[in-house]
Design an enzyme around this catalytic site. Structure first.
Site, PDB file in Angstrom:
ATOM      1  N   HIS A 151      15.521  44.171-109.871  1.00 37.55           N
ATOM      2  CA  HIS A 151      15.192  45.040-110.783  1.00 37.55           C
ATOM      3  C   HIS A 151      13.558  45.268-111.274  1.00 37.55           C
ATOM      4  O   HIS A 151      13.173  46.335-111.637  1.00 37.55           O
ATOM      5  CB  HIS A 151      15.843  44.852-112.188  1.00 37.55           C
ATOM      6  CG  HIS A 151      16.448  45.900-112.992  1.00 37.55           C
ATOM      7  ND1 HIS A 151      15.773  47.106-113.119  1.00 37.55           N
ATOM      8  CD2 HIS A 151      17.622  46.134-113.664  1.00 37.55           C
ATOM      9  CE1 HIS A 151      16.273  48.175-113.836  1.00 37.55           C
ATOM     10  NE2 HIS A 151      17.574  47.540-114.227  1.00 37.55           N
ATOM     11  N   ASP A 199      26.857  57.850 -99.410  1.00 34.24           N
ATOM     12  CA  ASP A 199      27.825  58.276 -98.230  1.00 34.24           C
ATOM     13  C   ASP A 199      27.131  57.767 -96.823  1.00 34.24           C
ATOM     14  O   ASP A 199      26.119  58.687 -96.473  1.00 34.24           O
ATOM     15  CB  ASP A 199      28.230  59.648 -98.135  1.00 34.24           C
ATOM     16  CG  ASP A 199      28.909  59.992 -96.997  1.00 34.24           C
ATOM     17  OD1 ASP A 199      29.328  59.536 -96.144  1.00 34.24           O
ATOM     18  OD2 ASP A 199      29.251  61.411 -97.105  1.00 34.24           O
TER      19      ASP A 199
END
Length: 448
Positions: free
Chosen positions: A169, A386
């Site tokens: 992070h 994707d």
């Protein structure tokens, strides 16, 4: 929705993890993180999972090979992610851009995509098997001198696969993280380079002013007044986890209870409802301070000078605070007003103030007691990842607030119910004896 206990018995056969370096030479340099990036609350790995079905059009292609090669090529423009964090004086973090690479593993599992059912919210069933962990020290996973990105591709016996990843992070927030993953996807699908060029930003971006001068109270880093918080002391075995769906009917019910002249977003309505209902269910004393802390995204705001393609942290925690008596004794409009005020507080001045506070106070961790911390990831684009196999069946966080953060932190995500209606799903975790009370409170606020 499948749970870990409802999955059939299975085995995951994981190969030896390897380092994946950038596919071409990259600059050898040191980049400083901002004073927002290197705060104590950012020094962890966020984990995500993407589940894909078999796609006959991709027959003969190995998803692990496709993703590994695309990852190496994406690390060329995103070369800091292939580096390592180093801590300097004053707990200041920098990235040593040494091209050491990210960690990658491939695996196989005796499961099909259908075995997971209709997964709508975290935690993903048996997520520990599908993400690649690193060594922990005293229960804490360090980020210094470790890979900044871990990926595991688990092939399923149906021809589908699971892409599990963990992203430091300190390097970026959810939107920055998704920007990197979309770059990997574009290359996996045949692009020569990402359509959006990454930007590290100016060296002084979100750095503390000289001299540092915090100009906001920043309650998120100060413990609230009052007694102990049962959420931090209840063992996991005594907790219940139930997903709550806020679709068109529930949102209509909440809007009926909002002041007629108040414009409210879906997030604000759901956040106010859950905060008020949760506080009532936990039975805090009327004079105890309770808080709602949430992440506010700074992107897209004209007063905050972010370059296109910026993928580092561009967010801050903001806090709504009151007493349990005032929150539960007031109507929904009272909670909504507090949420809206906290949301609008995050300006460029606010972000600079956070950076100033980090430097002056040793980069503290945010307060947890009687605080409900939420993050709206419904617009992060998890399901848009994707690699050529189509949209993910599930795309989102792997975990749902585990360990000491169990029930304290939560995610709002988009989902569809059995009627095909779009809505917000929130996986609530509370002590078992508080869950029925919480459900009744929510029903009272959402009934039309």
């Amino acid at each position: 929705m499948a749970s870990s206990s409802s999955l059939p018995a299975f085995t995951v056969r994981r190969g030896e993890p390897v380092l994946v370096a950038p596919a071409a030479p990259t600059p050898r340099e040191v980049k400083a993180l901002s004073d927002l990036d290197d705060a104590e609350g950012m020094r962890f790995y966020s984990s995500g999972i993407h589940l894909y079905r078999n796609n006959p059009a991709m027959a003969g292609k190995d998803p692990a090979k496709v993703i590994r090669e695309a990852l190496a090529r994406a690390l060329v423009p995103y070369y800091p992610i292939a580096g390592r964090l180093r801590e300097e004086e004053g707990k200041k973090l920098v990235v040593d851009c040494n091209a050491h690479g990210v960690m990658f593993a491939e695996a196989d599992a005796d499961l099909t995509a259908d075995d997971f059912g209709d997964v709508q919210s975290p935690p993903f069933p048996c997520f520990e098997q599908f993400i690649l962990e690193s060594t922990t020290i005293a229960g804490v996973e360090p980020v210094i001198d470790r890979p900044l990105f871990y990926a595991q591709v688990t092939r399923l016996k149906c021809g589908g696969f699971i892409f599990g990843q963990r992203f430091c992070h300190c390097i970026g927030d959810a939107l920055g993280h998704m920007q990197f993953e979309k770059a990997v996807c574009e290359i996996a699908c045949g692009a020569d380079a990402p359509s959006l060029a990454p930007s590290w930003g100016r060296p002084d971006m979100f750095m503390a002013r000289q001299p540092p001068r915090p100009s906001f109270p920043h309650l998120e880093y100060r413990e609230p007044a009052g007694g102990a918080d049962r959420m931090l002391s209840t063992p996991a075995s005594d907790m219940a986890r139930v997903p709550f769906f806020f679709g068109p009917r529930e949102i209509a019910g909440l809007r009926q209870r909002a002041p007629p002249d108040m414009r409210c977003s879906r997030f604000e309505l759901v956040a106010a409802c859950i905060w008020r209902s949760r506080t009532a269910a936990l039975g805090y004393a009327p004079d105890e301070e309770v808080r709602l802390s949430f992440i506010v995204n700074a992107r897209g705001r004209p007063e905050i000078p972010l370059p296109k393609g910026y993928y580092r942290n561009a967010m801050a925690y903001s806090v709504a605070a009151t007493t349990a008596g005032e929150l539960c004794g007031g109507d929904l409009g009272y909670a909504l007003e507090l949420v809206k005020k906290a949301k609008s507080a995050v300006t460029y001045e606010y972000l600079q103030s956070v950076a100033d506070l980090m430097v002056l106070t040793g980069r503290p961790l945010f307060a947890l007691s009687r605080t409900y911390i939420i993050s709206d990831i419904s617009h992060a684009g998890f399901k848009e990842i994707d690699f050529g196999w189509g949209q993910a069946v599930y795309g989102g966080p792997a975990k749902g607030g585990e360990g000491p953060l169990l029930g304290v932190t939560n995610y709002f995500s988009r989902a569809k119910n059995s009627k095909g209606e779009e809505g917000t799903v929130v996986p609530i975790c509370l002590p078992k004896d508080a869950m029925d009370k919480f459900q009744l409170e929510v029903q009272g606020l959402t009934v039309v």
